[in-house]
Design an enzyme around this catalytic site. Sequence first.
Site, PDB file in Angstrom:
ATOM      1  N   PRO A   2       0.831  -1.205   0.000  1.00  0.00           N
ATOM      2  CG  PRO A   2      -0.593  -1.495   1.809  1.00  0.00           C
ATOM      3  CD  PRO A   2       0.681  -1.992   1.221  1.00  0.00           C
ATOM      4  CD  GLU A   3       3.442   3.069  -4.133  1.00  0.00           C
ATOM      5  OE1 GLU A   3       3.465   4.250  -4.499  1.00  0.00           O
ATOM      6  OE2 GLU A   3       3.925   2.143  -4.805  1.00  0.00           O
ATOM      7  CG  HIS A 120      -2.777 -14.683   8.468  1.00  0.00           C
ATOM      8  ND1 HIS A 120      -1.444 -14.970   8.699  1.00  0.00           N
ATOM      9  CD2 HIS A 120      -3.251 -15.675   7.688  1.00  0.00           C
ATOM     10  CE1 HIS A 120      -1.138 -16.101   8.076  1.00  0.00           C
ATOM     11  NE2 HIS A 120      -2.213 -16.550   7.461  1.00  0.00           N
ATOM     12  NE  ARG A 140       5.446 -11.181   2.401  1.00  0.00           N
ATOM     13  CZ  ARG A 140       6.208 -10.738   1.422  1.00  0.00           C
ATOM     14  NH1 ARG A 140       5.653 -10.201   0.351  1.00  0.00           N
ATOM     15  NH2 ARG A 140       7.516 -10.830   1.502  1.00  0.00           N
ATOM     16  NE  ARG A 179      18.446  14.475   0.399  1.00  0.00           N
ATOM     17  CZ  ARG A 179      17.881  13.588   1.199  1.00  0.00           C
ATOM     18  NH1 ARG A 179      18.024  12.310   0.959  1.00  0.00           N
ATOM     19  NH2 ARG A 179      17.187  13.976   2.241  1.00  0.00           N
TER      20      ARG A 179
END
Length: 299
Positions: A2-3, A120, A140, A179
């Site tokens: 998920p973003e 889960h 997970r 950067r």
Amino acid sequence: MPELPEVEVTRRRIAPLLEGRTVSRLTTTAPSYFFLTPPAELKRRLKGRRIVGLSRHGKYLFAELAGGDRLLLHLGMTGQLFGAGATSLRLLSSTSRSSLTPEAQARLLEQGASAPRDQHTHLIFHFEDGAPDVLFRDVRKFGKVLFIAAGKLDKRVEKLGTDALEITPAELGQLGGKRRAAVKSVLLDQSVLAGVGNIYADEALFLAGIRPTRSAARLTQPDWTRLLEAAQWVMRRSIETGGSSISDYVQPDGSDGAYQDERRVYARTGQPCRECGTAIVRVLVGQRGTHYCPRCQRR
Ligand SMILES: [Zn+2]
């Protein structure tokens, strides 16, 4: 994974289930790395507490408690938040779906009305008013739950840059321009801007016509502006379509949503570019699979 758009869609769906409700108790699985705050402490701290809101910063959700304490909820790779009653095989990630035998899939479908509560399902909120439980399921277990007391900071949160939907082009240009890393890596750097992951980074770079491998230091301010506008456009578009337009994602209510696929480059290696027909290329940038069109992305 998920973003920002998927997390925001989750926030919008789950907020009404949490806001204004008082937690009667929590059900959890055993202590594990999922629980940055141990389950016993979480249960003690949340019992009887009223949740006043659900906010988001980057990919993190925060259940805001009356009095200023916060509960950080991070979906990780496969985390899902949903209200009890949501039912769909799609609640399972594609990975776990494919690991099921056809018989097991059929059994899941037959179980019908109840959302999966299994090994889960690491965290369940129960409420005093008897409203449907809210479940946090994570196959997970890369998700995280952390209690943050009022006035306390946490290093995970502290180091986050401005949310990717809030940052201005000038701020991004100023931070990013310092950067030397590839521009793709800068987009993924959560301390520069929070929320952009691999899919939306690749899509935004395509829309802006910028080569992912280009040194961030060489981008001009107009480049940064175009790139940020592209990233915000593609994320907003994804939020509008329920987070599903360009990712394999399940809405928190278990509905299938609109599964139209609008990906232009991400995971389209070897397929023709939708603009020019050139084969999409995949390279590694900072260990991350990166997809671009060699013809459209020359800047
Ligand atoms: Zn192209």
